[in-house]
Design a protein around this motif. Structure first.
Motif, PDB file in Angstrom:
ATOM      1  N   GLY A 121     -28.165 -12.397 -10.458  1.00 34.19           N
ATOM      2  CA  GLY A 121     -28.888 -11.018 -11.311  1.00 34.19           C
ATOM      3  C   GLY A 121     -28.422  -9.842 -10.660  1.00 34.19           C
ATOM      4  N   PRO A 122     -28.620  -8.521 -11.219  1.00 26.85           N
ATOM      5  CA  PRO A 122     -28.290  -7.097 -10.773  1.00 26.85           C
ATOM      6  C   PRO A 122     -29.078  -6.964  -9.661  1.00 26.85           C
ATOM      7  CG  PRO A 122     -28.542  -7.267 -13.194  1.00 26.85           C
ATOM      8  CD  PRO A 122     -28.822  -8.529 -12.792  1.00 26.85           C
ATOM      9  N   ASP A 123     -30.560  -7.481  -9.776  1.00 25.91           N
ATOM     10  CA  ASP A 123     -31.441  -7.066  -8.486  1.00 25.91           C
ATOM     11  C   ASP A 123     -30.926  -7.736  -7.233  1.00 25.91           C
ATOM     12  OD1 ASP A 123     -33.025  -5.604  -9.962  1.00 25.91           O
ATOM     13  OD2 ASP A 123     -34.612  -7.167 -10.575  1.00 25.91           O
ATOM     14  N   GLU A 124     -30.416  -9.133  -7.265  1.00 24.99           N
ATOM     15  CA  GLU A 124     -29.868  -9.919  -6.279  1.00 24.99           C
ATOM     16  C   GLU A 124     -28.639  -9.207  -5.588  1.00 24.99           C
ATOM     17  OE1 GLU A 124     -29.415 -14.195  -6.774  1.00 24.99           O
ATOM     18  OE2 GLU A 124     -30.438 -14.107  -8.540  1.00 24.99           O
ATOM     19  N   VAL A 125     -27.806  -8.651  -6.522  1.00 20.07           N
ATOM     20  CA  VAL A 125     -26.641  -7.996  -6.038  1.00 20.07           C
ATOM     21  C   VAL A 125     -26.850  -6.745  -5.364  1.00 20.07           C
ATOM     22  CG1 VAL A 125     -24.526  -6.874  -6.946  1.00 20.07           C
ATOM     23  CG2 VAL A 125     -25.102  -8.753  -7.975  1.00 20.07           C
ATOM     24  N   GLU A 126     -28.003  -5.865  -5.764  1.00 15.81           N
ATOM     25  CA  GLU A 126     -28.245  -4.521  -5.269  1.00 15.81           C
ATOM     26  C   GLU A 126     -28.871  -4.982  -3.930  1.00 15.81           C
ATOM     27  OE1 GLU A 126     -31.042  -0.609  -5.953  1.00 15.81           O
ATOM     28  OE2 GLU A 126     -31.228  -2.297  -7.294  1.00 15.81           O
ATOM     29  N   ARG A 127     -29.851  -6.146  -3.793  1.00 17.84           N
ATOM     30  CA  ARG A 127     -30.469  -6.267  -2.608  1.00 17.84           C
ATOM     31  C   ARG A 127     -29.362  -6.781  -1.529  1.00 17.84           C
ATOM     32  NH1 ARG A 127     -33.905  -9.089  -4.655  1.00 17.84           N
ATOM     33  NH2 ARG A 127     -33.192 -11.208  -4.446  1.00 17.84           N
ATOM     34  N   ALA A 128     -28.608  -7.519  -2.063  1.00 16.67           N
ATOM     35  CA  ALA A 128     -27.414  -7.957  -1.096  1.00 16.67           C
ATOM     36  C   ALA A 128     -26.504  -6.949  -0.436  1.00 16.67           C
ATOM     37  CB  ALA A 128     -26.625  -9.106  -1.771  1.00 16.67           C
ATOM     38  N   ILE A 129     -26.183  -6.068  -1.489  1.00 16.19           N
ATOM     39  CA  ILE A 129     -25.263  -4.880  -1.048  1.00 16.19           C
ATOM     40  C   ILE A 129     -26.077  -3.951   0.076  1.00 16.19           C
ATOM     41  CG2 ILE A 129     -24.148  -2.763  -1.848  1.00 16.19           C
ATOM     42  CD1 ILE A 129     -23.178  -4.171  -4.307  1.00 16.19           C
ATOM     43  N   ARG A 130     -27.149  -3.569  -0.320  1.00 17.76           N
ATOM     44  CA  ARG A 130     -28.050  -2.692   0.787  1.00 17.76           C
ATOM     45  C   ARG A 130     -28.077  -3.640   2.066  1.00 17.76           C
ATOM     46  NH1 ARG A 130     -29.037   1.592  -2.317  1.00 17.76           N
ATOM     47  NH2 ARG A 130     -29.541   1.340  -4.484  1.00 17.76           N
ATOM     48  N   ALA A 131     -28.526  -4.908   1.969  1.00 14.26           N
ATOM     49  CA  ALA A 131     -28.687  -5.738   3.064  1.00 14.26           C
ATOM     50  C   ALA A 131     -27.300  -5.659   3.999  1.00 14.26           C
ATOM     51  CB  ALA A 131     -29.027  -6.972   2.871  1.00 14.26           C
ATOM     52  N   VAL A 132     -26.273  -6.110   3.326  1.00 12.20           N
ATOM     53  CA  VAL A 132     -24.904  -6.189   4.301  1.00 12.20           C
ATOM     54  C   VAL A 132     -24.423  -4.708   4.645  1.00 12.20           C
ATOM     55  CG1 VAL A 132     -22.559  -6.381   3.998  1.00 12.20           C
ATOM     56  CG2 VAL A 132     -24.110  -7.971   2.906  1.00 12.20           C
ATOM     57  N   ALA A 133     -24.601  -3.812   4.073  1.00 13.13           N
ATOM     58  CA  ALA A 133     -24.519  -2.281   4.358  1.00 13.13           C
ATOM     59  C   ALA A 133     -25.326  -1.761   5.403  1.00 13.13           C
ATOM     60  CB  ALA A 133     -24.727  -1.178   3.452  1.00 13.13           C
ATOM     61  N   ASN A 134     -26.535  -2.759   5.864  1.00 15.95           N
ATOM     62  CA  ASN A 134     -27.431  -2.257   6.922  1.00 15.95           C
ATOM     63  C   ASN A 134     -27.248  -3.196   7.987  1.00 15.95           C
ATOM     64  OD1 ASN A 134     -29.602  -0.555   7.586  1.00 15.95           O
ATOM     65  ND2 ASN A 134     -31.060  -2.468   7.556  1.00 15.95           N
ATOM     66  N   GLY A 135     -26.245  -4.124   7.991  1.00 14.18           N
ATOM     67  CA  GLY A 135     -25.782  -4.848   8.876  1.00 14.18           C
ATOM     68  C   GLY A 135     -26.587  -6.139   8.823  1.00 14.18           C
ATOM     69  N   GLU A 136     -27.290  -6.601   7.980  1.00  8.52           N
ATOM     70  CA  GLU A 136     -27.935  -7.656   7.858  1.00  8.52           C
ATOM     71  C   GLU A 136     -27.027  -8.993   7.177  1.00  8.52           C
ATOM     72  OE1 GLU A 136     -31.669  -6.982   5.448  1.00  8.52           O
ATOM     73  OE2 GLU A 136     -31.747  -5.278   6.679  1.00  8.52           O
ATOM     74  N   MET A 137     -27.389 -10.177   7.530  1.00  2.99           N
ATOM     75  CA  MET A 137     -26.816 -11.507   6.788  1.00  2.99           C
ATOM     76  C   MET A 137     -27.686 -11.861   5.596  1.00  2.99           C
ATOM     77  SD  MET A 137     -24.365 -13.404   7.283  1.00  2.99           S
ATOM     78  CE  MET A 137     -23.889 -15.083   6.633  1.00  2.99           C
ATOM     79  N   ILE A 138     -27.158 -12.193   4.712  1.00  2.00           N
ATOM     80  CA  ILE A 138     -27.846 -12.661   3.354  1.00  2.00           C
ATOM     81  C   ILE A 138     -27.161 -13.508   2.513  1.00  2.00           C
ATOM     82  CG2 ILE A 138     -26.849 -10.622   2.040  1.00  2.00           C
ATOM     83  CD1 ILE A 138     -29.841 -10.486   0.764  1.00  2.00           C
ATOM     84  N   LEU A 139     -27.983 -14.300   2.040  1.00  2.00           N
ATOM     85  CA  LEU A 139     -27.397 -15.557   1.204  1.00  2.00           C
ATOM     86  C   LEU A 139     -27.966 -15.485  -0.059  1.00  2.00           C
ATOM     87  CD1 LEU A 139     -27.014 -18.876   3.725  1.00  2.00           C
ATOM     88  CD2 LEU A 139     -25.240 -16.929   3.102  1.00  2.00           C
ATOM     89  N   GLY A 140     -27.453 -15.842  -1.227  1.00  2.00           N
ATOM     90  CA  GLY A 140     -28.108 -15.928  -2.320  1.00  2.00           C
ATOM     91  C   GLY A 140     -29.111 -17.143  -2.547  1.00  2.00           C
ATOM     92  N   PRO A 141     -30.176 -16.919  -3.395  1.00  2.00           N
ATOM     93  CA  PRO A 141     -31.171 -17.937  -3.349  1.00  2.00           C
ATOM     94  C   PRO A 141     -30.737 -19.136  -3.630  1.00  2.00           C
ATOM     95  CG  PRO A 141     -31.751 -16.260  -4.713  1.00  2.00           C
ATOM     96  CD  PRO A 141     -30.243 -15.881  -4.172  1.00  2.00           C
ATOM     97  N   GLN A 142     -29.613 -19.450  -4.499  1.00  2.00           N
ATOM     98  CA  GLN A 142     -29.147 -21.076  -4.454  1.00  2.00           C
ATOM     99  C   GLN A 142     -28.361 -21.364  -3.152  1.00  2.00           C
ATOM    100  OE1 GLN A 142     -27.435 -19.429  -8.225  1.00  2.00           O
ATOM    101  NE2 GLN A 142     -27.766 -21.303  -9.349  1.00  2.00           N
ATOM    102  N   VAL A 143     -27.528 -20.472  -2.873  1.00  5.30           N
ATOM    103  CA  VAL A 143     -26.788 -20.889  -1.559  1.00  5.30           C
ATOM    104  C   VAL A 143     -27.767 -21.038  -0.325  1.00  5.30           C
ATOM    105  CG1 VAL A 143     -25.163 -19.920   0.087  1.00  5.30           C
ATOM    106  CG2 VAL A 143     -24.760 -19.340  -2.252  1.00  5.30           C
ATOM    107  N   ALA A 144     -28.877 -20.270  -0.328  1.00  6.53           N
ATOM    108  CA  ALA A 144     -29.835 -20.417   0.769  1.00  6.53           C
ATOM    109  C   ALA A 144     -30.507 -21.814   0.646  1.00  6.53           C
ATOM    110  CB  ALA A 144     -30.813 -19.293   0.850  1.00  6.53           C
ATOM    111  N   ALA A 145     -30.779 -22.204  -0.761  1.00 11.23           N
ATOM    112  CA  ALA A 145     -31.390 -23.591  -0.872  1.00 11.23           C
ATOM    113  C   ALA A 145     -30.649 -24.619  -0.515  1.00 11.23           C
ATOM    114  CB  ALA A 145     -31.838 -23.619  -2.308  1.00 11.23           C
ATOM    115  N   SER A 157     -17.832 -20.358  -6.478  1.00 10.14           N
ATOM    116  CA  SER A 157     -17.916 -21.759  -5.519  1.00 10.14           C
ATOM    117  C   SER A 157     -19.177 -21.570  -4.789  1.00 10.14           C
ATOM    118  CB  SER A 157     -16.534 -21.544  -4.809  1.00 10.14           C
ATOM    119  OG  SER A 157     -16.523 -22.712  -3.778  1.00 10.14           O
ATOM    120  N   ASP A 158     -19.892 -22.787  -4.929  1.00  9.89           N
ATOM    121  CA  ASP A 158     -21.114 -22.796  -4.295  1.00  9.89           C
ATOM    122  C   ASP A 158     -21.217 -23.974  -3.215  1.00  9.89           C
ATOM    123  OD1 ASP A 158     -21.288 -24.911  -6.064  1.00  9.89           O
ATOM    124  OD2 ASP A 158     -23.326 -24.937  -6.496  1.00  9.89           O
ATOM    125  N   ASP A 159     -19.951 -24.525  -3.058  1.00 10.11           N
ATOM    126  CA  ASP A 159     -19.917 -25.598  -2.151  1.00 10.11           C
ATOM    127  C   ASP A 159     -20.178 -25.268  -0.649  1.00 10.11           C
ATOM    128  OD1 ASP A 159     -17.251 -25.862  -0.930  1.00 10.11           O
ATOM    129  OD2 ASP A 159     -16.937 -25.240  -2.946  1.00 10.11           O
TER     130      ASP A 159
END
Length: 224
Positions: A109-133, A86-88
């Motif tokens: 993609g795998p790189d996006e998933v890895e980057r997001a997991i490491r960011a969230v584990a580090n206490g950061e907030m992250i949105l995927g590129p399509q969601v951020a756009a 869901s991207d709404d």
């Protein structure tokens, strides 16, 4: 953080869980410690020792939004990364409001998933590129994201509540949604509990105040 990132996967599709587990276990410093197909399994699996939860928003009869809120209430140190189809805007807003630290689409993609997991584990907030756009487009255009009514309910429960607010009884709702009257009755009971409402008439008022139901609903005859 020290030690591996401990991840739990909550998704009702076994093939997705299997594929995601394979991806995560191939990443250095990431450990999959549990899987769950629904809210009950998630409650039994997720503890304060989990660092990141990959959360789908649609878990059959359960709501990933409500489950995220519950997990963060019980384990505030856990980071929830929503990964869904869901991207709404409504889903993104509801997820962030209930405390999720990240939002990815399942097309990531795998790189996006890895980057997001490491960011969230580090206490950061992250949105995927399509969601951020989409979020940036909303800001630039000056549009206000529509609030998802009653985000604690699953999509099916919101559908039932909308028909209740329109004045349909349980039998009529069952016909409309191709469900058994007993299933509809169970949904209504769950909705009453989740919204802390004690009666159907009060529920109708609450639903209409939240924007559900038509302007000229029929008289309600069914009971929860």
């Amino acid at each position: 953080m020290t030690g591996p990132i401990r991840v739990a996967i909550v998704d009702d599709h076994p093939v997705f869980r299997l594929g995601m587990t394979g991806l995560l276990e191939s990443l250095p410093g990431v450990l999959v410690v549990g899987q769950a197909a629904d809210a009950d399994q998630a409650r039994a699996t997720i503890t304060a020792d989990v660092d990141v939860v990959l959360m789908d928003l649609h878990l059959g009869a359960d709501s990933g939004i409500e489950l995220t809120r519950e997990i963060l209430r019980d384990h505030p140190g856990v980071g929830v990364l929503v990964i869904t189809m869901s991207d709404d805007d409504e889903a993104v807003v509801a997820a962030v409001r209930c405390g999720a630290r990240g939002y990815l689409l399942k097309t990531a993609g795998p790189d996006e998933v890895e980057r997001a997991i490491r960011a969230v584990a580090n206490g950061e907030m992250i949105l995927g590129p399509q969601v951020a756009a989409r979020a940036m487009s909303t800001l630039v255009s000056g549009r206000t994201a529509v609030r998802l009514p009653f985000p604690e309910l699953s999509a099916r429960e919101r559908e039932v509540l909308d028909l209740v607010a329109r004045g349909h009884d349980n039998v009529a709702i069952a016909r409309r949604l191709v469900l058994s009257p007993k299933t509809v009755r169970n949904h209504v009971t769950t909705i009453l509990t989740k919204l802390s409402v004690s009666s159907r008439p009060t529920l109708i008022v609450r639903a209409r105040e939240g924007g559900l139901g038509g302007p000229d609903p029929a008289r309600v005859t069914g009971q929860a």
